[in-house]
Design an enzyme around this catalytic site. Sequence first.
Site, PDB file in Angstrom:
ATOM      1  N   SER A 173       0.855  -1.186   0.000  1.00 37.32           N
ATOM      2  CA  SER A 173       0.000   0.000   0.000  1.00 37.32           C
ATOM      3  C   SER A 173       0.888   1.232   0.000  1.00 37.32           C
ATOM      4  O   SER A 173       1.683   1.430   0.917  1.00 37.32           O
ATOM      5  CB  SER A 173      -0.916  -0.010   1.230  1.00 37.32           C
ATOM      6  N   HIS A 248      -5.226   1.666  12.619  1.00 35.58           N
ATOM      7  CA  HIS A 248      -5.661   1.916  11.251  1.00 35.58           C
ATOM      8  C   HIS A 248      -6.782   2.945  11.195  1.00 35.58           C
ATOM      9  O   HIS A 248      -6.852   3.738  10.254  1.00 35.58           O
ATOM     10  CB  HIS A 248      -6.116   0.641  10.538  1.00 35.58           C
ATOM     11  N   HIS A 272      -2.896   0.541  -3.834  1.00 37.60           N
ATOM     12  CA  HIS A 272      -2.484  -0.684  -3.164  1.00 37.60           C
ATOM     13  C   HIS A 272      -2.656  -1.871  -4.097  1.00 37.60           C
ATOM     14  O   HIS A 272      -3.349  -1.799  -5.116  1.00 37.60           O
ATOM     15  CB  HIS A 272      -3.211  -0.896  -1.830  1.00 37.60           C
TER      16      HIS A 272
END
Length: 297
Positions: A173, A248, A272
């Site tokens: 990513s 996250h 990603h």
Amino acid sequence: MTVESAIPAHLTVERTRPRRVPDGYAPPYPSFDAALAAPDGPEHHDRAAGDGEIVTAAYWSDPSVFERWWAAHRETWLGDGVRDGHGRWAEVVRPRVEDHETLFSSLGRPEGVAVLAEGMSGEVQEHAYWGGMRDRIPLSQTDPMLGTGAPVGEQAAGRVRVRPPAGLCLIRSGQDWTDTDGDERRMYLEDVEPVLRSGMEFLRDEGADVGCFANRYLTVEGGERSYGMSWWRSLDALERWSESHPTHLAIFGAAMRYLSTLGPAARLRLYHEVSVLPADGQLFEYVDCRPGTGLMM
């Protein structure tokens, strides 16, 4: 504007497993998916560094071409028996197109495997919701893609070979802030990147607790680009961290504040690529590496 599915027509089958959104779902902003129809041969590589490692990520479109290269250069790549105090390793994956997905926030500058592609899709439907990553993988139409266990290491004479389980998940990513300047650059470097780095360090140091076997946060040579590359027990584990873990959620929140402030004028590029791998589609080998390198942990 009409949006299309991230799963191309030739890979679409009758679903036996539901998507996370209804058929008429309309994403709130555009994203684009790479078309994995590349010419033969190794087409792209990039070089990056972080946490004392130098990492070359190389991409081949034809597995048979890679196998010939690997047969000729495997030992050279792994040091050819030289013991110079530097560890060397190879982490090889052979994803099938059915096991793989990519996503880009904008067109015009592909990264990673998308450099091999002949083109990009139009705007895709399966994004901007939790679960979109899974829904973009063609195999998800009929397979739950469950993890089957943990890697097992075998060591001899300073060399470690790891036997991976089926269902191991790899994500790369990345972010490219080359085109940013002024307030936008300041916002990314001061408000977003430190939060991202903190999340990457959590996965590096404590990721085992959430199903992440290894994580690298790397800066690409020759540009203002970085990416995280992590190995997960399963796609499920990656989804749970993405959807619910504070580290996250902090990354997601910082990114959303950045994007909502700048709107369409934002020049940060995001992408990603994700693969869920069969056991025979992976190879991991480490020579004289420090403890904890990659899947050695």
